[in-house]
Design an enzyme around this catalytic site. Structure first.
Site, PDB file in Angstrom:
ATOM      1  N   HIS A 179       0.852  -1.198   0.000  1.00  0.00           N
ATOM      2  CA  HIS A 179       0.000   0.000   0.000  1.00  0.00           C
ATOM      3  C   HIS A 179       0.889   1.250   0.000  1.00  0.00           C
ATOM      4  O   HIS A 179       1.248   1.781   1.049  1.00  0.00           O
ATOM      5  CB  HIS A 179      -0.887  -0.005   1.245  1.00  0.00           C
ATOM      6  CG  HIS A 179      -1.968   1.038   1.228  1.00  0.00           C
ATOM      7  ND1 HIS A 179      -3.300   0.717   1.172  1.00  0.00           N
ATOM      8  CD2 HIS A 179      -1.920   2.385   1.265  1.00  0.00           C
ATOM      9  CE1 HIS A 179      -4.027   1.830   1.181  1.00  0.00           C
ATOM     10  NE2 HIS A 179      -3.203   2.860   1.230  1.00  0.00           N
TER      11      HIS A 179
ATOM     12  N   GLY B 278      -2.482  12.804  -1.014  1.00  0.00           N
ATOM     13  CA  GLY B 278      -2.855  14.026  -0.316  1.00  0.00           C
ATOM     14  C   GLY B 278      -3.685  14.966  -1.148  1.00  0.00           C
ATOM     15  O   GLY B 278      -4.391  14.582  -2.072  1.00  0.00           O
ATOM     16  N   GLY B 279      -3.547  16.251  -0.823  1.00  0.00           N
ATOM     17  CA  GLY B 279      -4.338  17.278  -1.476  1.00  0.00           C
ATOM     18  C   GLY B 279      -5.562  17.692  -0.700  1.00  0.00           C
ATOM     19  O   GLY B 279      -6.281  18.607  -1.105  1.00  0.00           O
TER      20      GLY B 279
ATOM     21  N   THR C 291      -7.373   9.714  -2.287  1.00  0.00           N
ATOM     22  CA  THR C 291      -8.422  10.725  -2.419  1.00  0.00           C
ATOM     23  C   THR C 291      -8.416  11.386  -3.792  1.00  0.00           C
ATOM     24  O   THR C 291      -9.467  11.638  -4.386  1.00  0.00           O
ATOM     25  CB  THR C 291      -8.222  11.823  -1.354  1.00  0.00           C
ATOM     26  OG1 THR C 291      -8.027  11.223  -0.077  1.00  0.00           O
ATOM     27  CG2 THR C 291      -9.424  12.735  -1.285  1.00  0.00           C
TER      28      THR C 291
ATOM     29  N   TYR D  57     -10.196   6.242  -4.290  1.00  0.00           N
ATOM     30  CA  TYR D  57     -11.260   6.256  -3.284  1.00  0.00           C
ATOM     31  C   TYR D  57     -12.648   6.155  -3.927  1.00  0.00           C
ATOM     32  O   TYR D  57     -13.592   5.661  -3.315  1.00  0.00           O
ATOM     33  CB  TYR D  57     -11.230   7.574  -2.514  1.00  0.00           C
ATOM     34  CG  TYR D  57     -10.336   7.648  -1.301  1.00  0.00           C
ATOM     35  CD1 TYR D  57      -9.283   6.766  -1.096  1.00  0.00           C
ATOM     36  CD2 TYR D  57     -10.548   8.642  -0.345  1.00  0.00           C
ATOM     37  CE1 TYR D  57      -8.467   6.865   0.010  1.00  0.00           C
ATOM     38  CE2 TYR D  57      -9.738   8.747   0.775  1.00  0.00           C
ATOM     39  CZ  TYR D  57      -8.695   7.869   0.947  1.00  0.00           C
ATOM     40  OH  TYR D  57      -7.894   7.976   2.061  1.00  0.00           O
TER      41      TYR D  57
ATOM     42  N   HIS E  89      -5.853  -0.003   7.025  1.00  0.00           N
ATOM     43  CA  HIS E  89      -5.975   0.958   8.133  1.00  0.00           C
ATOM     44  C   HIS E  89      -6.826   0.379   9.266  1.00  0.00           C
ATOM     45  O   HIS E  89      -7.521   1.110   9.978  1.00  0.00           O
ATOM     46  CB  HIS E  89      -6.570   2.290   7.680  1.00  0.00           C
ATOM     47  CG  HIS E  89      -5.996   2.830   6.405  1.00  0.00           C
ATOM     48  ND1 HIS E  89      -4.650   2.789   6.117  1.00  0.00           N
ATOM     49  CD2 HIS E  89      -6.591   3.425   5.327  1.00  0.00           C
ATOM     50  CE1 HIS E  89      -4.436   3.340   4.926  1.00  0.00           C
ATOM     51  NE2 HIS E  89      -5.594   3.712   4.421  1.00  0.00           N
TER      52      HIS E  89
ATOM     53  N   ASP F 188       1.346   2.796   3.838  1.00  0.00           N
ATOM     54  CA  ASP F 188       0.648   3.988   3.341  1.00  0.00           C
ATOM     55  C   ASP F 188       1.681   5.032   2.910  1.00  0.00           C
ATOM     56  O   ASP F 188       1.463   6.236   3.036  1.00  0.00           O
ATOM     57  CB  ASP F 188      -0.297   4.569   4.397  1.00  0.00           C
ATOM     58  CG  ASP F 188      -1.429   5.399   3.806  1.00  0.00           C
ATOM     59  OD1 ASP F 188      -1.598   5.387   2.572  1.00  0.00           O
ATOM     60  OD2 ASP F 188      -2.130   6.073   4.573  1.00  0.00           O
TER      61      ASP F 188
ATOM     62  N   SER G 235      -0.767  11.168   2.319  1.00  0.00           N
ATOM     63  CA  SER G 235      -0.921  12.178   3.353  1.00  0.00           C
ATOM     64  C   SER G 235      -1.591  11.543   4.560  1.00  0.00           C
ATOM     65  O   SER G 235      -2.397  10.615   4.437  1.00  0.00           O
ATOM     66  CB  SER G 235      -1.751  13.355   2.843  1.00  0.00           C
ATOM     67  OG  SER G 235      -3.093  12.957   2.631  1.00  0.00           O
TER      68      SER G 235
END
Length: 389
Positions: free
Chosen positions: A62, A69-70, A100, A131, A224, A285, A289
């Site tokens: 992963h 991010g963002g 995302t 996502y 997660h 991850d 972010s």
């Protein structure tokens, strides 16, 4: 060129005791106790690994290899993964994905980066999608992307129980899983669905419902799963009923203070609950972010996940929880390789890729790293950098 590693304490992941192996080009060509051609094989480099432990390279399932991010605006987009971070973290294989942001980042760019990582000497695969549902595919659909694009082994990370998800219905989610499964069947790949779990109370509801359908739990990689105590309780129950549990090693003091379950403790509790190491993995991850939000969903802070966190967590877990090294090797390498059907990865076997880590027996410090037979670290010092480092 041949490399003979002698007198290493090998965990393949199963303990093989003091043994030796021969690297030929990018493969493990021989594994045993006494190499018969040591005195006669030309161009043979010999490494005496007495007092060291040899394990497979880490498989990180992963990683946001083109950045993530963002959530805090354009200035909060994170940077791409670089080769030296993989070397420093003992990571020889990554699976890249989008999170995302599928607006300023794309599956095409992800596949290009996957190929770039391969060109620099490491191993990489990718997921289509992000996502969001519906998925922005390259070949007309998830099934097509998995079947037709060689580096693509599944779809994700699809967000559930998170305010940033597209809030798919259960039926939409299961149609996605079915398409991924068939794409995998057609191409001999895993066809897995990487599922991002957020903090919402709905938790693992869709995955528990999915377990009652004809789609097996092995089709999903819920990740997660240690992000909060309530979700982790569900993860223990899901794992005990046959599901797969992925724990995220990148963290912050704030996340732990707010209830995130530290990975070592989570692993120990999962094992105690009867979940086998063959269904538990650590992932980083990396380059994603790590945003913190307040109760109203407003961004309050942001940091970056690191691929080096898996190795750091492995060392601390062995020390703090007295877990067998065989178990740790499965969790950081073998489980992800097997579940994602990554050929030649996650095991020390003849014919497998020469992705290998030599550890100091005292303290498990990273001494030497081979990726596809190429020495990338020696004496704890990285020997390579990425193209633009």
């Amino acid at each position: 060129m041949f490399i003979l590693i002698k007198n290493a304490d090998i965990y393949a992941p199963e303990p093989l005791g003091i043994s030796s192996l021969l690297i030929s080009h990018d493969k493990i060509a021989w594994l045993g106790k006494n190499f018969p051609a040591e005195a006669t094989l030309p161009d043979l480099e010999i490494i005496d690994a007495a007092g060291k432990i040899l394990i497979p390279g880490i498989v990180d399932g992963h990683v946001h290899v083109i950045g993530g991010g963002g959530e805090g605006g354009f200035a909060t987009r994170t940077s791409e993964l670089v080769l030296s971070d993989m070397v420093k973290g003992g990571v020889t294989t990554v699976v890249g994905l989008l999170g995302t942001d599928d607006v300023t980042r794309s599956t095409g760019a992800l596949i290009a980066k996957t190929n770039a990582i391969r060109a620099e000497g490491m191993s990489a695969w990718a997921m289509t999608g992000s996502y969001q549902l519906p998925v922005k595919s390259l070949c007309g659909g998830v099934r097509d992307d998995i079947a037709l694009l060689e580096p693509v082994i599944g779809v994700g990370e699809v967000a559930l129980s998170d305010h940033r998800s597209s809030q798919p219905t259960f039926e939409e989610f299961m149609r996605l899983a079915a398409a991924a499964r068939v794409g995998g069947m057609l191409s001999g790949k895993a066809g897995v669905v990487n599922v991002h779990l957020g903090d919402a109370p709905s938790g693992l509801d869709y995955l528990f419902r999915a377990a009652e359908t004809e789609i097996p739990p092995s089709q999903f990689i819920p990740t997660h799963m240690n992000r909060n105590p309530e979700l982790f309780k569900e993860a223990c129950r899901y794992g005990a009923m046959g599901g797969y549990v992925d724990l995220t090693t990148s963290t912050t003091p704030q996340f732990l203070e707010e209830g995130e379950v530290e990975c070592g403790r989570a692993l120990a509790e999962l094992l105690a609950a009867g979940v086998p190491a063959e269904r538990i993995s650590f992932s980083s991850d990396g380059q994603g972010s790590m945003p913190a939000f307040d109760a109203a969903g407003n961004l309050t802070g942001l940091t970056i996940g690191r691929v080096t966190s898996i190795f750091e967590t492995m060392r601390s877990t062995v020390k703090n929880y007295d877990l067998p090294l065989e178990t740790m090797v499965r969790v950081v390498s073998t489980t992800a390789a097997d579940h994602c059907k990554l050929p030649g990865k996650g095991h020390i076997k003849e014919g497998y890729d020469a992705d290998l880590i030599l550890l100091e027996a005292d303290g498990l410090g990273l001494n030497t790293l081979f990726a596809r037979g190429r020495k990338m670290m020696s004496g704890g010092r990285p020997l390579v950098k990425g193209t633009f480092e």
